[in-house]
Every structure is written in C-alpha cells, then in structure tokens.
Scaffold this active site. Structure first.
Site, PDB file in Angstrom:
ATOM      1  N   GLU A  26      -6.043  -5.486 -10.414  1.00 37.45           N
ATOM      2  CA  GLU A  26      -6.075  -4.432  -9.390  1.00 37.45           C
ATOM      3  C   GLU A  26      -6.868  -3.195  -9.822  1.00 37.45           C
ATOM      4  O   GLU A  26      -6.765  -2.137  -9.202  1.00 37.45           O
ATOM      5  CB  GLU A  26      -4.641  -4.030  -9.016  1.00 37.45           C
ATOM      6  N   SER A 154      -1.270  -6.549  -4.620  1.00 36.39           N
ATOM      7  CA  SER A 154      -2.402  -6.611  -3.678  1.00 36.39           C
ATOM      8  C   SER A 154      -2.625  -8.005  -3.085  1.00 36.39           C
ATOM      9  O   SER A 154      -3.736  -8.354  -2.706  1.00 36.39           O
ATOM     10  CB  SER A 154      -3.704  -6.131  -4.355  1.00 36.39           C
ATOM     11  N   TYR A 220      -7.796  -4.523   2.252  1.00 36.10           N
ATOM     12  CA  TYR A 220      -8.866  -3.681   1.711  1.00 36.10           C
ATOM     13  C   TYR A 220     -10.240  -3.844   2.357  1.00 36.10           C
ATOM     14  O   TYR A 220     -11.107  -3.010   2.161  1.00 36.10           O
ATOM     15  CB  TYR A 220      -8.995  -3.929   0.201  1.00 36.10           C
ATOM     16  N   ARG A 259       7.466   1.994  -2.521  1.00 37.72           N
ATOM     17  CA  ARG A 259       7.356   1.358  -1.210  1.00 37.72           C
ATOM     18  C   ARG A 259       8.095   0.039  -1.245  1.00 37.72           C
ATOM     19  O   ARG A 259       8.041  -0.694  -2.231  1.00 37.72           O
ATOM     20  CB  ARG A 259       5.876   1.122  -0.900  1.00 37.72           C
ATOM     21  N   GLU A 274       9.519  -7.307  -1.509  1.00 40.57           N
ATOM     22  CA  GLU A 274       9.242  -6.775  -2.841  1.00 40.57           C
ATOM     23  C   GLU A 274       9.265  -5.256  -2.818  1.00 40.57           C
ATOM     24  O   GLU A 274       9.253  -4.629  -1.757  1.00 40.57           O
ATOM     25  CB  GLU A 274       7.884  -7.258  -3.350  1.00 40.57           C
TER      26      GLU A 274
END
Length: 310
Positions: A26, A154, A220, A259, A274
């Site tokens: 990432e 991601s 993205y 988050r 998650e």
C-alpha cells in the site's frame, strides 16, 4: 472562514514527523495520505516534515529529531503494531491505536474471532490451506465467498468466488500476498463504512460501485464509484450501525481514530467485515468525507487526530 490554530496549540504540538511510504503493497496510497496530512499541517503553520519510512525504520527514526508522529502508513510495517512498538521504544507519542490493537486490527481472521466471541455479527469464515476441502467450504459458505489475504489492505489480493475451483484458484492468488488467507461468506447487499473519531462514530457512508465488489480499482481508479452521504439508511438503522461499529472498534482495543467496514443483508441485518486502524487520509478519502459531513474540515480533522497524542 478558514480553519486556524493558535500559537500555543502549534507550540504544544512541537515538531511533527509525518510517517509515510513504507515498504508494504500500500506504499503508493500511503504517500498520498501522508502528503495530504503534511500539507494541511504546514499550511496551518505547524512545524511538520515528511519521513518516507524505508527498510531500516529503527535506525531512520532513532536518528530523526521529532516530538510526535502522525502515522500515515498503511499495511504491514506501519499499521500492524511494529511501527507503534518502535515509537513506544523511542518514547515518542503517535496517532491512532497502540501496539496490540494495531496488530490485531491488521489481522482480519483474528479480529473476526474476537468479534465472534463477543457476539458482534461478522460473516462466517474459514482459514484456507493447501489441503483444504474446497467443496465443503463453499457449501458451508452458501456457494458464494470472498477470498482475502488476512493481513493486506486496499482490497489487495481479494477475489469473489462462486465455485470450489474458483476458491482453490483464488487461494493460490491471495497466497502471493500473505501466508494467512481466509474465505468469508459473501453478504449480498449494500456496503457501508463508519469512521470513528475519539469516542464518536461519524455519519455512515454507503459505497456504490459498478464493479463486482469494492475492489482496489473501485477505490482508487474508477470515476463512477459513488459515496452516499447521507447513507440512505433510516435514522434508526444508521444509529444501530454506528453503535455496532463503535463497540467493535473498542473490542479490538482501538483508540484515537479509524474505520469499520460493514455489509447489510436482504433482511436489514448488518455484518462487520474489518477494522482499519490507519485509514486513507487524502482529501477524498472516507474518514475525511465523514468528518466533513459532521462539520469538520480536513485540516481540523488532521489537528484533532494529532492533538489526541498530547
């Protein structure tokens, strides 16, 4: 009116190292997050500078002069407790969750075990191995599954599968990214994310994509991904999701900010996927989006996260 902070607030923050880059898959996302955070701090007059974390982070940081760190690293080496442990040894305050919660939150499988034990709804899952019984696992998961490297972010290495053949192939693919791979029951329905700031759950965001699921490209690269805020949920349902996300966040031991991602099934039930302990922090990332809906600008959000280290 633009957001400003006082000279005494700047002085209290001291010299801020914004940790970015790193060596995980990432890295490009982290560089974007770190650059956005750094710009916000510098524009406010905070004494902040970038540290592109390399292979020898211990030597690098021990030779760097700073008072506190804003961690904008994503993935292993930055979000998994190792960087947090290093900063603890250096006696430097840092943003976000501590060593244990960072390590646990990075591991989707063990996070699910904690939630399961505490009766927080999370989709059924199995650890996959070379000799797994693909047919019985697919049957147990209802014929539709999501294969995930347990310690990547991601959506890297993830695939949605409809057959035992697909399960075996996707396991081989995910294994390139992590030696711990899980297959999780796929929940058909809308996807939501809830940002946490301090002890508060921010407004939920519904993620709508034309892709098969909310994958790396949808996150993205795609221009047609929609972020619904307000989420489209009735108030009572959004309140239930926020309460559930905050409870789940605290069960993992997380603090500061983060988050929690969730799905909603056809019966209206929420299932948590998650926790992210260092989510994306570009001006169009999900946490800043939710904060903005709660009346907090990007610079104000950055400062609020950083002030938690005082």
């Amino acid at each position: 009116m633009s957001y400003e902070i006082s000279a005494s607030e700047k002085s209290a923050l001291g010299k801020v190292a914004v940790l970015m880059g790193g060596t995980s898959a990432e890295r490009p996302v982290s560089l974007n997050s770190g650059s956005a955070v750094l710009k916000a701090l510098v524009d406010l007059g905070v004494d902040a500078f970038a540290v592109d974390v390399g292979e020898n982070a211990a030597q690098q940081l021990s030779q760097t002069d700073f008072d506190r760190a804003f961690i904008a690293l994503h993935g292993r080496g930055g979000e998994d407790g190792t960087m947090q442990g290093l900063l603890e040894l250096l006696n430097k305050p840092y943003t976000g969750s501590g060593v244990m919660a960072s390590a646990l939150g990075m591991d989707k499988w063990r996070t699910k075990l904690v939630w399961d034990a505490c009766e927080v709804a999370t989709p059924k899952a199995f650890v996959l191995e070379d000799d797994s019984d693909w047919d019985s696992i697919m049957q147990a998961l209802g014929g539709l599954a999501m294969v995930k490297p347990a310690r990547e972010g991601s959506s890297i290495g993830m695939r949605k599968v409809h057959s035992s053949e697909g399960l075996a192939e996707s396991y081989a693919f995910a294994s390139q990214h992590d030696d711990l791979v899980i297959a999780e029951q796929y929940i058909e329905g809308p996807e939501f994310t809830v940002a946490i700031l301090g002890d508060e759950a921010l407004p939920a965001i519904q993620l709508v994509t034309t892709h098969d699921f909310y994958d790396f490209d949808a996150k993205y690269k795609a221009n047609d991904t929609q972020y619904l805020l307000p989420s489209g949920l009735p108030d009572y349902a959004e309140g239930e999701l926020q309460k559930m996300a905050l409870k789940a966040f605290k069960l993992v031991g997380c603090e500061g900010w983060g988050r929690v991602d969730a799905m909603q099934d056809g019966d209206g039930n929420f299932w948590l996927l998650e926790v992210n302990t260092t989510p994306g922090m570009t001006d169009h990332s999900l946490v800043p989006m939710a904060a903005s809906a709660g009346g907090l600008s990007f610079p104000a959000l950055v400062v609020k996260i950083l002030q938690q280290t005082l």
